[in-house]
Design an enzyme around this catalytic site. Sequence first.
Site, PDB file in Angstrom:
ATOM      1  CB  SER A  10      -0.919   0.031   1.232  1.00  0.00           C
ATOM      2  OG  SER A  10      -0.148   0.116   2.425  1.00  0.00           O
TER       3      SER A  10
ATOM      4  CG  LEU B 266       4.831   6.836   0.336  1.00  0.00           C
ATOM      5  CD1 LEU B 266       5.900   7.516   1.193  1.00  0.00           C
ATOM      6  CD2 LEU B 266       4.390   7.750  -0.793  1.00  0.00           C
TER       7      LEU B 266
ATOM      8  CG  ASP C 246       2.584  -4.985   3.463  1.00  0.00           C
ATOM      9  OD1 ASP C 246       2.928  -3.868   3.037  1.00  0.00           O
ATOM     10  OD2 ASP C 246       1.785  -5.138   4.403  1.00  0.00           O
TER      11      ASP C 246
ATOM     12  CG  ASP D  60       7.858  -9.134  12.140  1.00  0.00           C
ATOM     13  OD1 ASP D  60       8.261  -7.955  11.997  1.00  0.00           O
ATOM     14  OD2 ASP D  60       7.659  -9.655  13.254  1.00  0.00           O
TER      15      ASP D  60
ATOM     16  CB  SER E 159       9.345  11.118   7.723  1.00  0.00           C
ATOM     17  OG  SER E 159       8.428  12.162   8.009  1.00  0.00           O
TER      18      SER E 159
ATOM     19  CE1 TYR F 214       6.721   7.931  10.885  1.00  0.00           C
ATOM     20  CE2 TYR F 214       6.960  10.311  10.709  1.00  0.00           C
ATOM     21  CZ  TYR F 214       6.771   9.075  10.116  1.00  0.00           C
ATOM     22  OH  TYR F 214       6.650   8.979   8.747  1.00  0.00           O
TER      23      TYR F 214
ATOM     24  CG  PHE G  44       3.799  11.803  -0.373  1.00  0.00           C
ATOM     25  CD1 PHE G  44       3.927  11.466  -1.714  1.00  0.00           C
ATOM     26  CD2 PHE G  44       4.761  12.607   0.205  1.00  0.00           C
ATOM     27  CE1 PHE G  44       5.001  11.907  -2.462  1.00  0.00           C
ATOM     28  CE2 PHE G  44       5.843  13.064  -0.533  1.00  0.00           C
ATOM     29  CZ  PHE G  44       5.960  12.714  -1.882  1.00  0.00           C
TER      30      PHE G  44
END
Length: 254
Positions: A15, A17, A36, A57, A147, A160, A193
């Site tokens: 899913s 990006l 995934d 994983d 990010s 994060y 995004f």
Amino acid sequence: MDIKGQAAIVTGGASGLGEATARALALAGARVAVLDRNGDRAAQVAHEIGGLALGCDITDADSVQAALARAAAAHGPARLLMNVAGVGGAKRMVQRDGSAAPLEDFERVVRINLLGAYNVSRLFAARCAGLEPLADGERGVIVLTASVAAFDGQIGQQAYAASKGGLVSMTLPMARDLARHGIRVCTLAPGLFATPLMQELPEEVQKSLAASIPFPPRLGHPDEFAQLACHVVANGHLNGEVIRLDGALRMAPR
């Protein structure tokens, strides 16, 4: 490196990006393994691009080793790794009731985003280092996904921002470490995004976020991220670099 004909690994490829990157690589002629935790969605994407779906994983060494082995058996040894899998999360250090933020939440985000990406990268690199070099001496390319939060983390984004900042800080030493093996490493740091997670927000919130981007004043398209990821592969002199992809966005404190 020419993407056409290469075997590629994309984590988080079911899913957002990651999916866009998997599709772009396949369109460019790569044999793509979609890794995934969402096996059903990974299978759907893989079917549509003629690739291979593998449940994985990324924080578990045995799971990653098994996925890499299955991908190699189906597509041949991989030279391209796109580390896109990750999770979000925001929590203030002192909660409204006065209690401290749960340590488990911080550990989970850092474990998946930072340790998971390193885990896949180290296992991929060990395999890639044993391949015959291409004409220019190159053996492989690793792309990490950070990010803008690595630089402009907002209130509550300690976990994060730390996880993505770790990827940013790891980029140059990893590139230097793997240079003798002919493996390049770059990191992409996307801004806001239009991913499935973003699209779960109310439309007015999405519009407000988009308006905060100087130009173009819209959310980024996942295929724009994928285009840059493919360019990193194709441009042999890109190495040890962190590239922001954010429309000149600088995140406010909240």
